[in-house]
Design an enzyme around this catalytic site. Sequence first.
Site, PDB file in Angstrom:
ATOM      1  N   GLU A   1       0.847  -1.206   0.000  1.00  0.00           N
ATOM      2  CA  GLU A   1       0.000   0.000   0.000  1.00  0.00           C
ATOM      3  C   GLU A   1       0.883   1.258   0.000  1.00  0.00           C
ATOM      4  OE1 GLU A   1      -3.344  -0.605  -0.412  1.00  0.00           O
ATOM      5  OE2 GLU A   1      -3.329   1.554  -0.791  1.00  0.00           O
TER       6      GLU A   1
HETATM    7  C1  LIG Z   1       2.884  -9.828   0.641  1.00  0.00           C
HETATM    8  C2  LIG Z   1       2.630  -8.760  -0.346  1.00  0.00           C
HETATM    9  C3  LIG Z   1       1.329  -8.446  -0.701  1.00  0.00           C
HETATM   10  C4  LIG Z   1       1.094  -7.466  -1.666  1.00  0.00           C
HETATM   11  N1  LIG Z   1      -0.198  -7.227  -2.095  1.00  0.00           N
HETATM   12  C5  LIG Z   1      -0.395  -6.452  -3.190  1.00  0.00           C
HETATM   13  C6  LIG Z   1      -1.690  -6.356  -3.803  1.00  0.00           C
HETATM   14  O1  LIG Z   1      -2.652  -6.941  -3.329  1.00  0.00           O
HETATM   15  N2  LIG Z   1      -1.800  -5.630  -4.942  1.00  0.00           N
HETATM   16  C7  LIG Z   1      -0.748  -4.984  -5.509  1.00  0.00           C
HETATM   17  O2  LIG Z   1      -0.923  -4.356  -6.540  1.00  0.00           O
HETATM   18  N3  LIG Z   1       0.481  -5.031  -4.940  1.00  0.00           N
HETATM   19  C8  LIG Z   1       0.683  -5.752  -3.812  1.00  0.00           C
HETATM   20  N4  LIG Z   1       1.923  -5.839  -3.247  1.00  0.00           N
HETATM   21  C9  LIG Z   1       3.016  -5.077  -3.835  1.00  0.00           C
HETATM   22  C10 LIG Z   1       3.451  -3.887  -2.981  1.00  0.00           C
HETATM   23  O3  LIG Z   1       2.448  -2.930  -2.951  1.00  0.00           O
HETATM   24  C11 LIG Z   1       4.785  -3.389  -3.556  1.00  0.00           C
HETATM   25  O4  LIG Z   1       5.757  -4.373  -3.253  1.00  0.00           O
HETATM   26  C12 LIG Z   1       5.166  -2.031  -2.998  1.00  0.00           C
HETATM   27  O5  LIG Z   1       4.286  -1.043  -3.462  1.00  0.00           O
HETATM   28  C13 LIG Z   1       6.603  -1.636  -3.379  1.00  0.00           C
HETATM   29  O6  LIG Z   1       6.852  -1.860  -4.737  1.00  0.00           O
HETATM   30  P1  LIG Z   1       8.158  -2.686  -5.170  1.00  0.00           P
HETATM   31  O7  LIG Z   1       8.167  -3.929  -4.379  1.00  0.00           O
HETATM   32  O8  LIG Z   1       8.196  -2.804  -6.623  1.00  0.00           O
HETATM   33  O9  LIG Z   1       9.351  -1.794  -4.653  1.00  0.00           O
HETATM   34  P2  LIG Z   1      10.042  -0.566  -5.447  1.00  0.00           P
HETATM   35  O10 LIG Z   1       9.016   0.322  -6.020  1.00  0.00           O
HETATM   36  O11 LIG Z   1      11.073  -1.115  -6.346  1.00  0.00           O
HETATM   37  O12 LIG Z   1      10.733   0.193  -4.237  1.00  0.00           O
HETATM   38  C14 LIG Z   1      11.880  -0.320  -3.566  1.00  0.00           C
HETATM   39  C15 LIG Z   1      12.289   0.651  -2.464  1.00  0.00           C
HETATM   40  O13 LIG Z   1      12.616   1.902  -3.040  1.00  0.00           O
HETATM   41  C16 LIG Z   1      11.867   2.951  -2.472  1.00  0.00           C
HETATM   42  N5  LIG Z   1      11.504   3.900  -3.531  1.00  0.00           N
HETATM   43  C17 LIG Z   1      10.890   3.645  -4.692  1.00  0.00           C
HETATM   44  N6  LIG Z   1      10.744   4.771  -5.408  1.00  0.00           N
HETATM   45  C18 LIG Z   1      11.274   5.775  -4.678  1.00  0.00           C
HETATM   46  C19 LIG Z   1      11.402   7.187  -4.839  1.00  0.00           C
HETATM   47  N7  LIG Z   1      10.935   7.813  -5.917  1.00  0.00           N
HETATM   48  N8  LIG Z   1      12.001   7.899  -3.859  1.00  0.00           N
HETATM   49  C20 LIG Z   1      12.451   7.283  -2.743  1.00  0.00           C
HETATM   50  N9  LIG Z   1      12.350   5.956  -2.528  1.00  0.00           N
HETATM   51  C21 LIG Z   1      11.754   5.211  -3.479  1.00  0.00           C
HETATM   52  C22 LIG Z   1      10.663   2.305  -1.825  1.00  0.00           C
HETATM   53  O14 LIG Z   1      10.218   3.035  -0.697  1.00  0.00           O
HETATM   54  C23 LIG Z   1      11.194   0.929  -1.448  1.00  0.00           C
HETATM   55  O15 LIG Z   1      11.765   0.985  -0.156  1.00  0.00           O
HETATM   56  C24 LIG Z   1       2.176  -6.772  -2.245  1.00  0.00           C
HETATM   57  C25 LIG Z   1       3.481  -7.066  -1.838  1.00  0.00           C
HETATM   58  C26 LIG Z   1       3.718  -8.056  -0.936  1.00  0.00           C
HETATM   59  C27 LIG Z   1       5.135  -8.392  -0.577  1.00  0.00           C
END
Ligand SMILES: Cc1cc2nc3c(=O)[nH]c(=O)nc-3n(C[C@H](O)[C@H](O)[C@H](O)COP(=O)(O)OP(=O)(O)OC[C@H]3O[C@@H](n4cnc5c(N)ncnc54)[C@H](O)[C@@H]3O)c2cc1C
Length: 591
Positions: free
Chosen positions: A435
């Site tokens: 989220e």
């Molecule tokens: C168990 C689980 C359930 C989930 N359920 C859902 C679901 O139901 N539906 C759905 O759509 N998704 C779901 N997700 C996905 C989740 O919402 C994403 O993993 C999350 O939004 C982060 O995206 P990412 O993993 O690609 O990380 P990334 O976007 O690659 O980010 C990696 C890190 O970089 C930081 N970061 C990224 N961009 C920036 C920026 N511009 N400036 C500073 N820091 C930044 C972030 O804070 C994070 O710490 C789920 C994930 C898990 C693990």
Amino acid sequence: MPIYNAPTKDIQFVLHDLLKVSEQNIPGFEDLDRDFTSAVVEEAGKVASEVLHPLNVVGDTEGCVMENGVVRTPTGFKDAFQQMKDGGWTAMDCDPEYGGQGLPYVMHTAAQEPFVSANMAFNMYQGLTHGAYSAIYAHGSDEQKQTYLPKLTTCEWTGTMNLTEPHCGTDLGLMRTKAVPNDDGSYKISGQKIFISAGEHDMADNIIHLVLAKIQGGPEGIKGVSLFIVPKFLVNDDGSLGARNGVACGKIEEKMGIHGNSTCVMNYDEATGFLVGEEHKGMRAMFTMMNEARLGVGLQGYAQAESAYQNAVAYANDRLQGRDVTGAKNPDGPADPLIVHPDIRRNLMDQKSFVEGARAFTYWGAYLIDRAHKNQDADADGLISLMTPVIKGFLTDKGFEYATAAQQVYGGHGYIEEWGMSQYARDARIAMIYEGANGVQALDLVGRKLALDGGKHVMAFFEMIKTFIKENEGNEALNKDFLNPLKAASKDLQAAGMYFMQNATKPNNALSGSYDFMHMMGHVCLGLMWARMAKAAMEALENGASDTAFYETKIATGRYYMARQLPATAMHLARINTGGDTVMALEAANF
Ligand SMILES: Cc1cc2nc3c(=O)[nH]c(=O)nc-3n(C[C@H](O)[C@H](O)[C@H](O)COP(=O)(O)OP(=O)(O)OC[C@H]3O[C@@H](n4cnc5c(N)ncnc54)[C@H](O)[C@@H]3O)c2cc1C
């Protein structure tokens, strides 16, 4: 086996002594008298402890299993889900036109807390469905509402939210899932979504996926994203289930916690999708329900800490180690219980003062959502928009921190699975990530929300604190222990805001301090909640409340928060004032 007892007395305190819900001039609130809310909360607590809590460890140890494309939830989940449906727990705040009970959101939140504390992974099936309901309710056509909402309200069909793709999480503009128009107004949806909570399971007749995708030929990036309904089974005109749609679960993820919730890779292969709202306005549709969804995740954070805390208290009273330095408390036994030791007390007070402050903050947020929706109150809407990243980011960071602090009370036993304490930490951890990861919540707060409507809402927040202090400074006890610390913390927060304004042309300075600011604001919000709660408890005692121990405990717990937690704002301000130079000093190659 861990314990869980719903904190019904404290929930009632927040609803009535603090928020005075039965006195609010908000449609639907007139029914929220003490007897009614007590009946609901007691019953929710009973369901939580007797039905959901026993399945928490089962869900953790068994997890979900996928066989031949079918995902099986852990033993007992199906029956428990049926009990939730039969009890009407899935539809409390939904519109009666679609089978809901039309209760205020704050009441829904109060009933949800015990469910989430008792079994977070289980409750997510319902939580995601509520999210899908809200999106269709806010943006769907009449026909879509008639087709889907009654079934989502009862959880006969469940819902999902599909944003994330392998190469795009935070940066949704990179999305590749595409939507190609069909002649009949529907779309062919193709692409892969990952990490989809409750994406596939065996507890509902149909699963309604809400999917973000780009319509071919639309604008580049985030502006080209639209929202679609993609049902697992297409729905016939008479409401019966039709053909299987082109969406399938590719696999379920092995993960750190929330094992009872299926986290799925979802493959869309020319699946039939139906546009929700306008083309290319998918992000706007998602954002309208963001406040609720993020408040729900903030609740997950402190609700896990609440469960962990209850167990830590029980253990601290039971485990005999060492002697009280001021004299034996258990002279006939080989040692005193852990709870005599000041360091154990510090740990438990940290947990208790956080959880109770977080509960007040979250319910206040839910009450603001009610005011915004039911009274069309733009100020309440602005204030909750400002608070949302704080509720989500601060409460989930601290929820995890205190879930692990509770583990610490157990010493080595906290690390051993048999005691069940590691599950709270493992389950709470995800709330900091999904989220919108917490770092991104901090960016939202500093980069967007502070300046929202010309900074009107943050100014209103400061004014609210100032007014509260002014109105109550004649109350000596409140002034010394609560208002003075609140004044100092609020001053720190304003100074940090001022630093950001003065450094507006140097974005690295602001963004290097955004995480500290989010935590600082979280502390000030909890400080405000504690000052208000202390006032309410003092008034209850003055008015002759019979349960003096409860109110005195409340005031003493608040004093602890103000004295031992709130001063963290000074540290956060000191860090913010150093700007971004030390943060950005290294070249990427030097890490
Ligand atoms: C168990 C689980 C359930 C989930 N359920 C859902 C679901 O139901 N539906 C759905 O759509 N998704 C779901 N997700 C996905 C989740 O919402 C994403 O993993 C999350 O939004 C982060 O995206 P990412 O993993 O690609 O990380 P990334 O976007 O690659 O980010 C990696 C890190 O970089 C930081 N970061 C990224 N961009 C920036 C920026 N511009 N400036 C500073 N820091 C930044 C972030 O804070 C994070 O710490 C789920 C994930 C898990 C693990």
